[in-house]
Every structure is written in C-alpha cells, then in structure tokens.
Design a protein around this motif. Structure first.
Motif, PDB file in Angstrom:
ATOM      1  N   PRO A  51       0.837  -1.210   0.000  1.00 54.98           N
ATOM      2  CA  PRO A  51       0.000   0.000   0.000  1.00 54.98           C
ATOM      3  C   PRO A  51       0.870   1.258   0.000  1.00 54.98           C
ATOM      4  O   PRO A  51       1.957   1.266   0.569  1.00 54.98           O
ATOM      5  N   ARG A  52       0.376   2.294  -0.635  1.00 51.53           N
ATOM      6  CA  ARG A  52       1.087   3.577  -0.713  1.00 51.53           C
ATOM      7  C   ARG A  52       0.781   4.381   0.551  1.00 51.53           C
ATOM      8  O   ARG A  52       0.034   5.339   0.518  1.00 51.53           O
ATOM      9  N   THR A  53       1.367   3.931   1.649  1.00 53.25           N
ATOM     10  CA  THR A  53       1.095   4.542   2.947  1.00 53.25           C
ATOM     11  C   THR A  53       2.261   5.410   3.392  1.00 53.25           C
ATOM     12  O   THR A  53       3.414   5.021   3.222  1.00 53.25           O
ATOM     13  N   PRO A  54       1.975   6.549   3.995  1.00 52.76           N
ATOM     14  CA  PRO A  54       3.058   7.393   4.512  1.00 52.76           C
ATOM     15  C   PRO A  54       3.778   6.741   5.689  1.00 52.76           C
ATOM     16  O   PRO A  54       3.216   5.902   6.393  1.00 52.76           O
ATOM     17  N   LEU A  55       5.010   7.167   5.886  1.00 52.03           N
ATOM     18  CA  LEU A  55       5.802   6.790   7.052  1.00 52.03           C
ATOM     19  C   LEU A  55       6.003   8.061   7.871  1.00 52.03           C
ATOM     20  O   LEU A  55       6.319   9.113   7.307  1.00 52.03           O
ATOM     21  N   TYR A  56       5.812   7.966   9.172  1.00 52.75           N
ATOM     22  CA  TYR A  56       5.954   9.142  10.032  1.00 52.75           C
ATOM     23  C   TYR A  56       7.106   8.959  11.001  1.00 52.75           C
ATOM     24  O   TYR A  56       7.305   7.872  11.545  1.00 52.75           O
ATOM     25  N   THR A  57       7.843  10.037  11.203  1.00 47.78           N
ATOM     26  CA  THR A  57       8.878  10.084  12.227  1.00 47.78           C
ATOM     27  C   THR A  57       8.492  11.237  13.161  1.00 47.78           C
ATOM     28  O   THR A  57       7.451  11.874  12.975  1.00 47.78           O
ATOM     29  N   ALA A  58       9.338  11.536  14.110  1.00 47.01           N
ATOM     30  CA  ALA A  58       9.037  12.620  15.046  1.00 47.01           C
ATOM     31  C   ALA A  58       8.785  13.945  14.321  1.00 47.01           C
ATOM     32  O   ALA A  58       7.856  14.678  14.669  1.00 47.01           O
ATOM     33  N   ARG A  59       9.582  14.226  13.289  1.00 46.62           N
ATOM     34  CA  ARG A  59       9.459  15.523  12.604  1.00 46.62           C
ATOM     35  C   ARG A  59       9.022  15.431  11.151  1.00 46.62           C
ATOM     36  O   ARG A  59       8.692  16.446  10.545  1.00 46.62           O
ATOM     37  N   LEU A  60       9.058  14.243  10.579  1.00 44.99           N
ATOM     38  CA  LEU A  60       8.882  14.124   9.131  1.00 44.99           C
ATOM     39  C   LEU A  60       7.685  13.263   8.743  1.00 44.99           C
ATOM     40  O   LEU A  60       7.300  12.352   9.471  1.00 44.99           O
ATOM     41  N   CYS A  61       7.183  13.542   7.559  1.00 49.32           N
ATOM     42  CA  CYS A  61       6.229  12.668   6.882  1.00 49.32           C
ATOM     43  C   CYS A  61       6.899  12.248   5.574  1.00 49.32           C
ATOM     44  O   CYS A  61       7.241  13.099   4.751  1.00 49.32           O
ATOM     45  N   LEU A  62       7.130  10.965   5.425  1.00 45.67           N
ATOM     46  CA  LEU A  62       7.645  10.413   4.171  1.00 45.67           C
ATOM     47  C   LEU A  62       6.448   9.775   3.493  1.00 45.67           C
ATOM     48  O   LEU A  62       5.816   8.886   4.066  1.00 45.67           O
ATOM     49  N   ARG A  63       6.116  10.262   2.306  1.00 47.10           N
ATOM     50  CA  ARG A  63       4.950   9.703   1.642  1.00 47.10           C
ATOM     51  C   ARG A  63       5.196   9.566   0.156  1.00 47.10           C
ATOM     52  O   ARG A  63       5.962  10.332  -0.437  1.00 47.10           O
ATOM     53  N   PRO A  64       4.558   8.575  -0.450  1.00 50.34           N
ATOM     54  CA  PRO A  64       4.639   8.456  -1.902  1.00 50.34           C
ATOM     55  C   PRO A  64       4.108   9.749  -2.529  1.00 50.34           C
ATOM     56  O   PRO A  64       3.172  10.364  -2.013  1.00 50.34           O
ATOM     57  N   TYR A  65       4.739  10.151  -3.604  1.00 49.85           N
ATOM     58  CA  TYR A  65       4.338  11.390  -4.271  1.00 49.85           C
ATOM     59  C   TYR A  65       2.928  11.289  -4.833  1.00 49.85           C
ATOM     60  O   TYR A  65       2.490  10.235  -5.278  1.00 49.85           O
ATOM     61  N   GLU A  66       2.251  12.424  -4.853  1.00 48.44           N
ATOM     62  CA  GLU A  66       0.950  12.595  -5.495  1.00 48.44           C
ATOM     63  C   GLU A  66       1.142  13.546  -6.673  1.00 48.44           C
ATOM     64  O   GLU A  66       2.101  14.332  -6.679  1.00 48.44           O
ATOM     65  N   PRO A  67       0.249  13.535  -7.650  1.00 49.84           N
ATOM     66  CA  PRO A  67       0.397  14.451  -8.793  1.00 49.84           C
ATOM     67  C   PRO A  67       0.551  15.919  -8.390  1.00 49.84           C
ATOM     68  O   PRO A  67       1.305  16.665  -9.018  1.00 49.84           O
ATOM     69  N   THR A 127       5.168  22.123   9.138  1.00 50.36           N
ATOM     70  CA  THR A 127       4.902  23.174   8.143  1.00 50.36           C
ATOM     71  C   THR A 127       4.473  22.638   6.783  1.00 50.36           C
ATOM     72  O   THR A 127       4.076  23.408   5.927  1.00 50.36           O
ATOM     73  N   GLN A 128       4.620  21.336   6.574  1.00 48.15           N
ATOM     74  CA  GLN A 128       4.374  20.695   5.273  1.00 48.15           C
ATOM     75  C   GLN A 128       5.367  21.158   4.208  1.00 48.15           C
ATOM     76  O   GLN A 128       5.115  21.006   3.015  1.00 48.15           O
ATOM     77  N   ASP A 129       6.521  21.727   4.613  1.00 43.85           N
ATOM     78  CA  ASP A 129       7.565  22.105   3.656  1.00 43.85           C
ATOM     79  C   ASP A 129       8.167  20.840   3.052  1.00 43.85           C
ATOM     80  O   ASP A 129       8.457  19.873   3.772  1.00 43.85           O
ATOM     81  N   TYR A 130       8.378  20.870   1.746  1.00 45.07           N
ATOM     82  CA  TYR A 130       9.004  19.755   1.032  1.00 45.07           C
ATOM     83  C   TYR A 130      10.510  19.873   1.207  1.00 45.07           C
ATOM     84  O   TYR A 130      11.104  20.907   0.886  1.00 45.07           O
ATOM     85  N   LEU A 131      11.142  18.815   1.719  1.00 48.93           N
ATOM     86  CA  LEU A 131      12.566  18.849   2.050  1.00 48.93           C
ATOM     87  C   LEU A 131      13.441  18.027   1.119  1.00 48.93           C
ATOM     88  O   LEU A 131      14.646  18.282   1.026  1.00 48.93           O
ATOM     89  N   GLY A 132      12.882  16.999   0.471  1.00 47.82           N
ATOM     90  CA  GLY A 132      13.720  16.133  -0.353  1.00 47.82           C
ATOM     91  C   GLY A 132      13.031  14.842  -0.709  1.00 47.82           C
ATOM     92  O   GLY A 132      11.798  14.776  -0.763  1.00 47.82           O
ATOM     93  N   ASP A 133      13.836  13.817  -0.885  1.00 52.20           N
ATOM     94  CA  ASP A 133      13.376  12.580  -1.500  1.00 52.20           C
ATOM     95  C   ASP A 133      14.206  11.433  -0.939  1.00 52.20           C
ATOM     96  O   ASP A 133      15.401  11.588  -0.692  1.00 52.20           O
TER      97      ASP A 133
END
Length: 182
Positions: A3-19, A79-85
């Motif tokens: 499943p394309r599920t996000p991964l969460y850490t204390a400060r980050l959300c790692l998620r599969p990209y959306e359009p 903040t939902q700022d995009y940081l990288g990949d």
C-alpha cells in the motif's frame, strides 16, 4: 503490491508522491541542480522542466505498483515544507539500495538520519529485504556519516591488480551495508 502509505517520524512525513507534488518536486531539483549533478544525473536528465516532473511522479507510482522502486517525498510535519526525496530499490537476493537527497536548506538538521531510519524499517519490514546498501562518493562526508549513524558498515574497497588503471570510477564510490538482524 505494498500500500502507498506514509511513514511518520518525530518531525517528518515520508509519503509516496501525489500528482499535486510535481511543482515542489521540480522546484527543489531545479534550485539544487548544480549540487545534484554528480550524484543524481539520471533524475536531473529525466526532470528538465515542470512537465517532466509530472511524468516522473507518474512513473514513481507505476514503479511502486510493480514493486520495482519505492520513492517517498520528505515533508516537514509541522509546516508541510518539502525537504527532499528518499527511495528504496529492491534488487536480487533480498538486497535493496537506498538513495536520498535533501534541499540545501534542509541539510545539517538531522532530517536525513531521521528519514533513513524510517526507510530502513520499511525495507526490512514490508519490503522484506535482508540487506540494504547505500553508495556515497568518497568526498561525501555527510552522506557517509548519515549511513554510519544508522548502523551501516563500510565495505572494504575492492583489491585491484596494480596494472588495472581504469578504476577511478569505482574507487570514487564507497559502499555501506546493513544486514537485517536475525
């Protein structure tokens, strides 16, 4: 298919990209193009403009469905700022390779270590990898420090006969391994 599920850490959300992420994805690559040229030439070649970013994100979704390649965008949770990949590419014999990059402004704050730890859990957990690989250029001290902090061990450089001179390409890369705890 995972499943394309996000991964969460204390400060980050790692998620599969959306359009809808195409604009931020392109902007980061374009802003740091000179920094990424050596380490991520294929990504830069594939994403030369905003339309290419949309195509790349569609390809990432297809690769996810096929299990060929799992690519996550990295966002700051507050903040939902995009940081990288960060991505994980399964290979033969239970091995998978990890690659990642951050925007210049996001470096030096522990985000790479945090994201890497989440991807290690993903690789050894849902993906079922037995061994993970990170490759870094020998002059990438930060990348090597991140790998070592996560428990990756450097591989000894291959021994080459003294007459073998065409080894510059491989001698510029360090490989780091982490095996699944048994």
């Amino acid at each position: 298919m995972l499943p394309r599920t996000p991964l969460y850490t204390a400060r980050l959300c790692l998620r599969p990209y959306e359009p809808a992420d195409a604009r931020a994805f392109f902007a980061l690559l374009d802003a740091d193009r000179a920094r990424f040229r050596t380490s991520f030439p294929d990504r830069l070649q594939a994403v030369r403009g905003p339309a290419d970013a949309t195509t790349a994100l569609q390809t990432f979704a297809q690769d996810w469905e096929s299990g060929r390649f799992y690519v996550f965008g990295i966002w700051l949770r507050t903040t939902q700022d995009y940081l990288g990949d960060i991505c994980l590419m399964p290979q033969a014999r239970g091995q998978a390779e990890i690659g990642y990059y951050l925007a210049a402004a996001a470096e030096g704050q522990g985000f790479a270590r945090e994201a890497l730890n989440a991807i290690i859990d993903f690789g050894f957990g849902p993906v079922g990898s037995q061994k993970l690989l990170i490759r870094c250029f020998v002059d990438n001290a930060r990348g090597q420090a991140v790998a070592k902090a996560a428990g990756f061990q450097p591989e000894a450089p291959p021994k080459r006969p003294h007459w073998f001179r065409a080894s510059e390409a491989t001698s510029n890369i360090r490989r780091f391994w982490l095996a699944r705890d048994e």
